[in-house]
Design an enzyme around this catalytic site. Structure first.
Site, mmCIF file in Angstrom:
data_model
loop_
_atom_site.group_PDB
_atom_site.id
_atom_site.type_symbol
_atom_site.label_atom_id
_atom_site.label_comp_id
_atom_site.label_asym_id
_atom_site.label_seq_id
_atom_site.Cartn_x
_atom_site.Cartn_y
_atom_site.Cartn_z
ATOM 1 N N THR A 7 1.602 9.380 -2.332
ATOM 2 C CA THR A 7 1.924 8.320 -1.201
ATOM 3 C C THR A 7 2.805 7.230 -1.892
ATOM 4 O O THR A 7 3.220 6.438 -1.031
ATOM 5 C CB THR A 7 0.809 7.687 -0.653
ATOM 6 O OG1 THR A 7 -0.148 7.263 -1.734
ATOM 7 C CG2 THR A 7 -0.317 9.040 0.272
ATOM 8 N N GLY A 8 2.662 7.186 -3.098
ATOM 9 C CA GLY A 8 3.165 5.873 -3.822
ATOM 10 C C GLY A 8 2.486 4.791 -3.812
ATOM 11 O O GLY A 8 2.490 3.913 -4.577
ATOM 12 N N VAL A 9 1.225 4.989 -3.199
ATOM 13 C CA VAL A 9 0.311 3.896 -3.141
ATOM 14 C C VAL A 9 -0.667 3.637 -4.078
ATOM 15 O O VAL A 9 -0.573 2.547 -4.740
ATOM 16 C CB VAL A 9 -0.502 3.855 -1.733
ATOM 17 C CG1 VAL A 9 -1.733 2.835 -1.676
ATOM 18 C CG2 VAL A 9 0.373 3.811 -0.535
ATOM 19 N N GLY A 10 -1.139 4.734 -4.773
ATOM 20 C CA GLY A 10 -2.330 4.798 -5.906
ATOM 21 C C GLY A 10 -1.482 4.287 -7.027
ATOM 22 O O GLY A 10 -2.232 3.344 -7.719
ATOM 23 N N CYS B 74 3.890 8.890 -6.958
ATOM 24 C CA CYS B 74 2.731 9.886 -6.646
ATOM 25 C C CYS B 74 2.630 10.447 -5.195
ATOM 26 O O CYS B 74 3.766 10.466 -4.736
ATOM 27 C CB CYS B 74 1.486 9.144 -6.817
ATOM 28 S SG CYS B 74 1.058 7.862 -5.723
ATOM 29 N N ARG C 2 14.976 -20.232 -2.391
ATOM 30 C CA ARG C 2 13.654 -20.452 -1.558
ATOM 31 C C ARG C 2 12.490 -19.593 -2.026
ATOM 32 O O ARG C 2 11.336 -19.217 -1.758
ATOM 33 C CB ARG C 2 13.867 -20.590 -0.132
ATOM 34 C CG ARG C 2 14.347 -19.121 0.353
ATOM 35 C CD ARG C 2 14.902 -19.412 1.779
ATOM 36 N NE ARG C 2 15.743 -18.201 2.312
ATOM 37 C CZ ARG C 2 15.347 -17.345 2.801
ATOM 38 N NH1 ARG C 2 14.315 -17.115 3.322
ATOM 39 N NH2 ARG C 2 16.369 -16.457 3.150
ATOM 40 N N HIS C 3 13.008 -18.221 -2.429
ATOM 41 C CA HIS C 3 12.233 -17.169 -2.770
ATOM 42 C C HIS C 3 11.384 -17.364 -3.832
ATOM 43 O O HIS C 3 10.147 -16.711 -4.389
ATOM 44 C CB HIS C 3 12.626 -15.693 -2.766
ATOM 45 C CG HIS C 3 13.583 -15.515 -1.609
ATOM 46 N ND1 HIS C 3 12.892 -15.422 -0.262
ATOM 47 C CD2 HIS C 3 14.675 -15.537 -1.386
ATOM 48 C CE1 HIS C 3 13.628 -15.117 0.600
ATOM 49 N NE2 HIS C 3 14.967 -15.232 0.135
ATOM 50 N N ASP D 163 2.557 11.007 -11.121
ATOM 51 C CA ASP D 163 1.110 11.815 -11.328
ATOM 52 C C ASP D 163 1.498 13.256 -11.176
ATOM 53 O O ASP D 163 2.825 13.626 -10.994
ATOM 54 C CB ASP D 163 -0.135 11.410 -10.408
ATOM 55 C CG ASP D 163 0.040 11.759 -9.039
ATOM 56 O OD1 ASP D 163 1.239 12.226 -8.789
ATOM 57 O OD2 ASP D 163 -0.873 11.316 -8.102
ATOM 58 N N HIS D 164 0.502 14.290 -11.102
ATOM 59 C CA HIS D 164 1.028 15.787 -11.196
ATOM 60 C C HIS D 164 1.689 16.193 -9.731
ATOM 61 O O HIS D 164 2.043 17.049 -9.705
ATOM 62 C CB HIS D 164 -0.535 16.458 -11.245
ATOM 63 C CG HIS D 164 -1.472 16.061 -10.552
ATOM 64 N ND1 HIS D 164 -2.339 15.122 -10.511
ATOM 65 C CD2 HIS D 164 -2.103 16.699 -9.168
ATOM 66 C CE1 HIS D 164 -3.272 14.771 -9.548
ATOM 67 N NE2 HIS D 164 -3.104 15.961 -8.701
ATOM 68 N N ARG E 217 5.076 12.994 -1.047
ATOM 69 C CA ARG E 217 4.689 13.528 -0.037
ATOM 70 C C ARG E 217 5.290 12.868 1.167
ATOM 71 O O ARG E 217 4.637 13.381 2.221
ATOM 72 C CB ARG E 217 3.181 13.708 -0.071
ATOM 73 C CG ARG E 217 2.634 14.811 -1.257
ATOM 74 C CD ARG E 217 0.904 14.636 -1.372
ATOM 75 N NE ARG E 217 0.662 15.723 -2.248
ATOM 76 C CZ ARG E 217 -0.615 15.645 -2.679
ATOM 77 N NH1 ARG E 217 -1.444 14.690 -2.307
ATOM 78 N NH2 ARG E 217 -1.071 16.557 -3.650
ATOM 79 N N HIS F 120 14.031 -10.566 -2.201
ATOM 80 C CA HIS F 120 12.978 -11.511 -1.865
ATOM 81 C C HIS F 120 11.821 -11.716 -2.831
ATOM 82 O O HIS F 120 11.492 -12.757 -3.100
ATOM 83 C CB HIS F 120 12.609 -11.563 -0.422
ATOM 84 C CG HIS F 120 13.735 -11.596 0.613
ATOM 85 N ND1 HIS F 120 13.429 -11.926 1.841
ATOM 86 C CD2 HIS F 120 15.144 -12.098 0.565
ATOM 87 C CE1 HIS F 120 14.467 -12.167 2.475
ATOM 88 N NE2 HIS F 120 15.614 -12.301 1.637
ATOM 89 N N ASN F 121 11.309 -10.442 -3.181
ATOM 90 C CA ASN F 121 9.996 -10.412 -4.082
ATOM 91 C C ASN F 121 10.408 -10.452 -5.487
ATOM 92 O O ASN F 121 9.304 -10.328 -6.209
ATOM 93 C CB ASN F 121 9.075 -9.312 -3.492
ATOM 94 C CG ASN F 121 9.074 -9.310 -2.010
ATOM 95 O OD1 ASN F 121 9.214 -8.106 -1.458
ATOM 96 N ND2 ASN F 121 8.858 -10.230 -1.319
ATOM 97 N N ARG G 249 7.697 -18.648 -3.634
ATOM 98 C CA ARG G 249 6.662 -17.681 -3.345
ATOM 99 C C ARG G 249 6.298 -16.701 -4.427
ATOM 100 O O ARG G 249 5.231 -16.307 -4.508
ATOM 101 C CB ARG G 249 7.266 -16.886 -2.104
ATOM 102 C CG ARG G 249 7.435 -17.846 -0.818
ATOM 103 C CD ARG G 249 8.018 -17.227 0.394
ATOM 104 N NE ARG G 249 8.423 -18.186 1.210
ATOM 105 C CZ ARG G 249 9.613 -18.206 1.918
ATOM 106 N NH1 ARG G 249 10.467 -17.383 1.731
ATOM 107 N NH2 ARG G 249 9.750 -19.180 2.869
HETATM 108 C C1 RB5 Z 1 -3.527 12.765 -5.515
HETATM 109 O O1 RB5 Z 1 -4.019 13.860 -4.805
HETATM 110 C C2 RB5 Z 1 -3.021 11.679 -4.571
HETATM 111 O O2 RB5 Z 1 -4.152 11.022 -4.165
HETATM 112 C C3 RB5 Z 1 -1.965 10.745 -5.313
HETATM 113 O O3 RB5 Z 1 -1.063 11.298 -5.720
HETATM 114 C C4 RB5 Z 1 -1.670 9.480 -4.446
HETATM 115 O O4 RB5 Z 1 -1.064 9.654 -3.125
HETATM 116 C C5 RB5 Z 1 -2.753 8.398 -4.219
HETATM 117 O O5 RB5 Z 1 -2.218 7.449 -3.925
#
Ligand code: RB5
Length: 154
Positions: A68-71, A66, A133-134, A8-9, A110, A99-100, A137
């Site tokens: 956090t990498g999460v979204g 992104c 074994r993996h 993302d940006h 960030r 394993h996965n 799963r």
């Molecule tokens: C963008 O502000 C931020 O929310 C995105 O980059 C990411 O961290 C979401 O998981």
């Protein structure tokens, strides 16, 4: 290996640094955007785009970045067949492949610095899935997708 890249940006700079790093190691890198750090790009757009490039076979694996990498990993994981793992250190990066059978590495721009992100990527792309074994799963993950895709949980 042919590797797809997306961000993302918030993460254009780290994505480009990882692309260059992996290119230097002989990988073929394909950039699925976004390319402009100054223009908002919502992470689900890129997560889906890159995930589909992996499931269609256009690329073998991918890197998503992104804040956090999460979204962006959550977005990719909505696409059946995707196993995207957010990694902030090299051990998890290695083990999620072994394993996965992870097929997408997600990193938070960030959260980790450029040099650590390169080490994380090195572990991810040098690791090999162990199977054995993996496999049971990993198949169970696919079974969950199948359960919802067939409408059992409507
Ligand atoms: C963008 O502000 C931020 O929310 C995105 O980059 C990411 O961290 C979401 O998981």
């Amino acid at each position: 290996m042919k590797i797809g890249f997306g961000c993302d940006h918030t993460a254009v700079e780290l994505k480009l640094a990882l692309m260059e790093h992996l290119q230097e190691q002989g990988h073929e890198c394909v950039d699925y955007g976004t390319k402009e750090a100054g223009v908002r790009m919502d992470y689900p757009v890129i997560g889906k785009r890159v995930a589909e490039a992996v499931t269609s076979g256009e690329v073998e694996k991918a890197v998503l970045v992104c804040g956090t990498g999460v979204g962006i990993s959550l977005s990719a994981n909505k696409v059946p067949g995707i196993r995207a793992a957010v990694c902030s250190e090299p051990y998890t990066a290695r083990m999620t492949v072994r394993h996965n059978n992870a097929n997408i590495l997600a990193v938070g721009a960030r959260v980790v610095g450029t040099e650590l992100a390169k080490m994380i990527a090195d572990e991810f792309f040098q690791a090999e899935y162990e199977g054995g074994r993996h496999e049971v799963r990993v198949q169970m993950l696919a079974d969950i997708e199948q359960e919802y895709c067939t409408g059992i949980h409507q």
